[in-house]
Every structure is written in structure tokens, then in C-alpha cells.
Design an enzyme around this catalytic site. Structure first.
Site, mmCIF file in Angstrom:
data_model
loop_
_atom_site.group_PDB
_atom_site.id
_atom_site.type_symbol
_atom_site.label_atom_id
_atom_site.label_comp_id
_atom_site.label_asym_id
_atom_site.label_seq_id
_atom_site.Cartn_x
_atom_site.Cartn_y
_atom_site.Cartn_z
ATOM 1 C CE1 TYR A 153 29.800 90.646 32.343
ATOM 2 C CE2 TYR A 153 30.740 92.149 34.301
ATOM 3 C CZ TYR A 153 30.333 91.103 33.943
ATOM 4 O OH TYR A 153 30.169 89.820 34.940
ATOM 5 C CE LYS A 157 26.619 89.819 33.779
ATOM 6 N NZ LYS A 157 25.929 88.178 33.489
HETATM 7 P P1 NAP Z 1 33.895 81.860 33.055
HETATM 8 O O1 NAP Z 1 34.722 80.612 33.901
HETATM 9 O O2 NAP Z 1 34.161 82.017 31.841
HETATM 10 O O3 NAP Z 1 32.935 80.572 32.836
HETATM 11 C C1 NAP Z 1 31.837 81.138 32.284
HETATM 12 C C2 NAP Z 1 31.528 79.913 30.734
HETATM 13 O O4 NAP Z 1 30.183 80.360 29.970
HETATM 14 C C3 NAP Z 1 32.437 79.019 30.050
HETATM 15 O O5 NAP Z 1 32.984 78.086 30.049
HETATM 16 C C4 NAP Z 1 32.214 79.587 28.515
HETATM 17 O O6 NAP Z 1 32.974 78.820 27.480
HETATM 18 C C5 NAP Z 1 30.991 80.091 28.840
HETATM 19 N N1 NAP Z 1 30.517 80.470 27.579
HETATM 20 C C6 NAP Z 1 30.131 81.657 27.034
HETATM 21 N N2 NAP Z 1 30.151 82.376 26.070
HETATM 22 C C7 NAP Z 1 29.120 80.663 26.052
HETATM 23 C C8 NAP Z 1 27.792 80.887 24.753
HETATM 24 N N3 NAP Z 1 27.665 81.941 23.917
HETATM 25 N N4 NAP Z 1 27.030 79.871 25.405
HETATM 26 C C9 NAP Z 1 27.134 78.538 26.105
HETATM 27 N N5 NAP Z 1 28.439 79.268 27.108
HETATM 28 C C10 NAP Z 1 29.048 80.055 27.098
HETATM 29 O O7 NAP Z 1 33.126 82.375 34.021
HETATM 30 P P2 NAP Z 1 32.674 82.696 35.670
HETATM 31 O O8 NAP Z 1 33.528 83.749 36.085
HETATM 32 O O9 NAP Z 1 31.933 81.747 36.078
HETATM 33 O O10 NAP Z 1 31.186 83.868 34.929
HETATM 34 C C11 NAP Z 1 29.775 82.721 34.736
HETATM 35 C C12 NAP Z 1 29.057 84.029 35.027
HETATM 36 O O11 NAP Z 1 28.787 84.599 36.404
HETATM 37 C C13 NAP Z 1 28.832 85.395 34.121
HETATM 38 O O12 NAP Z 1 27.646 85.644 33.167
HETATM 39 C C14 NAP Z 1 30.072 86.517 35.062
HETATM 40 O O13 NAP Z 1 29.670 87.949 34.380
HETATM 41 C C15 NAP Z 1 29.326 86.373 36.180
HETATM 42 N N6 NAP Z 1 29.917 87.251 37.169
HETATM 43 C C16 NAP Z 1 30.952 86.935 37.272
HETATM 44 C C17 NAP Z 1 32.098 87.272 38.276
HETATM 45 C C18 NAP Z 1 33.637 86.719 38.717
HETATM 46 O O14 NAP Z 1 33.916 87.493 39.483
HETATM 47 N N7 NAP Z 1 34.077 85.569 38.067
HETATM 48 C C19 NAP Z 1 31.673 87.946 38.921
HETATM 49 C C20 NAP Z 1 29.902 88.987 38.517
HETATM 50 C C21 NAP Z 1 29.314 88.328 37.702
HETATM 51 P P3 NAP Z 1 33.953 79.274 26.945
HETATM 52 O O15 NAP Z 1 35.144 79.726 28.348
HETATM 53 O O16 NAP Z 1 34.394 78.150 25.931
HETATM 54 O O17 NAP Z 1 34.229 80.698 26.050
#
Ligand code: NAP
Length: 260
Positions: A153, A157
Site C-alpha cells: 500500500y 501510494k
Molecule cells: P472503500 O469504502 O472500500 O471504497 C473503495 C471503493 O473502491 C469500493 O466501493 C470498492 O469496491 C471500489 N474498488 C475496489 N477495487 C476497484 C476496482 N478495481 N475498480 C473500481 N472500483 C474498485 O474505501 P475508502 O476508505 O473510501 O478508500 C477510498 C480511497 O481512499 C482508497 O484509495 C484508499 O486507499 C484511500 N484512503 C482511505 C483512507 C481511510 O482511512 N479510509 C485513508 C487514506 C487513503 P468493493 O468494495 O466492491 O471492492
């Protein structure tokens, strides 16, 4: 007021968490949004909730032709493609010595490769239509901060941050800004399970000076600002929205719970 009135946008990972919140923020600011994600039912539900200015399209961001198709479709449907947010991504927690090549590859294919395809094909549509555009890549504090058990990861990133800088350098002179957001801990379906464990929650909150998780709508507010003309001179930077966690170390996810 950060208005996005009349703009056409694509948001990947839009069926959940941060992507969903950004799509909602864009619609509220006046944009029309193509929601891209893997799950058709989840996309339908989000599109229904967001109303007539949101439409879902099943898209796997690790597949270049699907990303290219999504960008073209958005431009055709909305008349122009003005804003693209590359948000889909995930990680894998495993000691570096145990992480399999398959896991490594799947994280890189989506979290890094999906952003490359998103920037490449967003920029192509924007250049072809001859209108300025903004591309926002969702990174993480882990692009700068190593995390124990998080090599795939963190590497992905860090790569996203460099795609943002290279994109800004190559495209800035042609009317396209490329910027990033590096969230800290945001409570979403991705992190909820971890945070339900009180020991892990404490471990995470301890390294945030503000002692609270970020809300997805705070990331959305920043995305609306970055996409708007008010941010017209911001290009190439990745802005941390992390409650100050980059001032501290990252929680020791593998060893920090041994005594718990
Ligand atoms: P999330 O709730 O899991 O949402 C991510 C979405 O992306 C899910 O709907 C997932 O679908 C979808 N996805 C996964 N693989 C995919 C693909 N190949 N093509 C298209 N869509 C896909 O995660 P989130 O927390 O909102 O995170 C969103 C972004 O923010 C990510 O890049 C993550 O690394 C970043 N981020 C999050 C945090 C945090 O604390 N939450 C912190 C820093 C950065 P499925 O669920 O069906 O797999």
C-alpha cells in the site's frame, strides 16, 4: 462558494466511503457525475440516492479499456469531462517477508495502475475537447509515512504522489491541473472493521494529535475546493487531511498489539 455548476465529472470507487462522499459533494456543488465502481447494485443504490445528476457505470480501474470507456462516456454524456477523481484503491496488511507476489500485484494493479490509467485517459479526453480540466488523485498519508505490514500500500501510494507530480509537470501547460489528497484515518467500510477493535482504535487514535478520525465529507469538501476555480493555482501538490497524523509515527499494526 466553490461552484462546479455545469461541470462533467468521473469519480472512481464511488460506490462507497470517500469516493461516495466526493461524488455527493460534486453533485451538491452543481456537477454531473459518472460513478465508477465494481458492484452494479451498490452503484445503482448510490446513483438513486444522488439523483438525476449521477449515473453509475461498472468499471474495473485495473482494466485500461474500461477506464478509457468510462472517460469517453462521461464526456459524451455530460458534454465535457472537466473533473476526474481517481479514488478506487485498497491495501494488504502482511509482514513484508510474508506478502505474496499475487497480493503485491493486485494492490499495484488497482491502487497504482488504476490511477495511472485514470490520469492518462482523463487527460486524453480533456486535451481532445480543448477545455481545461482537473484530475484529483486520492493518495494516503502512507504515501509519505511507512506503515508496518503495509509495504504494498505504501509503495503504491508513494507512486500515486509521483504520478500526480509528473502529471502536473506534463499537463499543466496544456490547461490540466493534477493534484492529490492524502487522507489520514477516515472511517469508511475499508477501515470500519479495524476500528471496531478497541485496541486497534486506540492504536490509531493515539497517533492523531486531534484524537479523532476524519469524516469522509471533510475529504469531499477539499475535493470540491480543489476541483473549483478557487484552486486554479494549485497544481502537483498532494494535500494531507489527516488531523496532524503525519507529525507522529504510524501505528505498529503487526507488533503494537502484542501486549494488548
Ligand atoms: P472503500 O469504502 O472500500 O471504497 C473503495 C471503493 O473502491 C469500493 O466501493 C470498492 O469496491 C471500489 N474498488 C475496489 N477495487 C476497484 C476496482 N478495481 N475498480 C473500481 N472500483 C474498485 O474505501 P475508502 O476508505 O473510501 O478508500 C477510498 C480511497 O481512499 C482508497 O484509495 C484508499 O486507499 C484511500 N484512503 C482511505 C483512507 C481511510 O482511512 N479510509 C485513508 C487514506 C487513503 P468493493 O468494495 O466492491 O471492492
Amino acid at each position: 462558494m466553490n461552484s462546479l455548476k455545469g461541470k462533467g465529472a468521473v469519480v472512481t470507487g464511488a460506490a462507497s466511503g470517500i469516493g461516495w462522499a466526493i461524488a455527493a459533494g460534486f453533485v451538491e456543488a452543481g456537477a454531473s457525475v459518472l460513478l465508477c465502481d465494481l458492484n452494479a447494485n451498490a452503484l445503482d443504490a448510490v446513483a438513486r440516492e444522488l439523483g438525476e445528476h449521477a449515473v453509475g457505470r461498472v468499471t474495473d480501474v485495473s482494466d485500461e479499456s474500461q477506464v478509457e470507456g468510462a472517460m469517453r462516456t462521461a464526456r459524451e454524456a455530460f458534454g465535457s469531462l472537466d473533473i476526474v477523481v481517481n479514488c478506487a484503491g485498497f491495501g494488504a496488511i502482511a509482514p513484508l517477508t510474508e506478502l505474496t507476489g499475487d497480493k503485491w500485484n493486485s494492490v499495484q494493479a488497482v491502487t497504482l495502475g488504476g490511477v495511472f490509467y485514470g490520469v492518462k485517459h482523463a487527460a486524453r479526453q480533456m486535451l481532445e475537447q480543448g477545455r481545461p480540466g482537473v484530475i484529483i488523485n486520492i493518495s494516503s498519508v502512507n504515501g509519505r509515512q511507512p506503515g508496518e505490514g503495509q509495504v504494498a500500500y505504501c509503495a503504491a501510494k508513494a507512486g500515486v504522489d509521483m504520478i500526480t507530480r509528473c502529471g502536473a509537470l506534463e499537463l499543466g501547460g496544456r490547461g490540466i491541473r493534477v493534484v492529490g489528497i492524502a487522507p489520514g484515518l477516515v472511517e469508511t467500510p475499508l477501515t470500519r472493521k479495524e476500528l471496531e477493535d478497541p485496541a486497534k482504535r486506540e492504536l490509531f487514535l493515539n497517533i492523531i494529535p486531534m484524537k479523532r478520525a476524519i469524516e469522509a465529507k471533510e475529504i469531499a469538501a477539499a475535493a470540491v475546493f480543489l476541483a473549483s476555480d478557487n484552486a486554479r493555482s494549485i497544481n502537483g501538490d498532494t494535500i494531507a487531511i489527516d488531523g496532524g497524523s503525519l507529525t507522529c509515527g504510524y501505528p505498529a499494526l503487526l507488533t503494537g498489539l502484542k501486549s494488548a
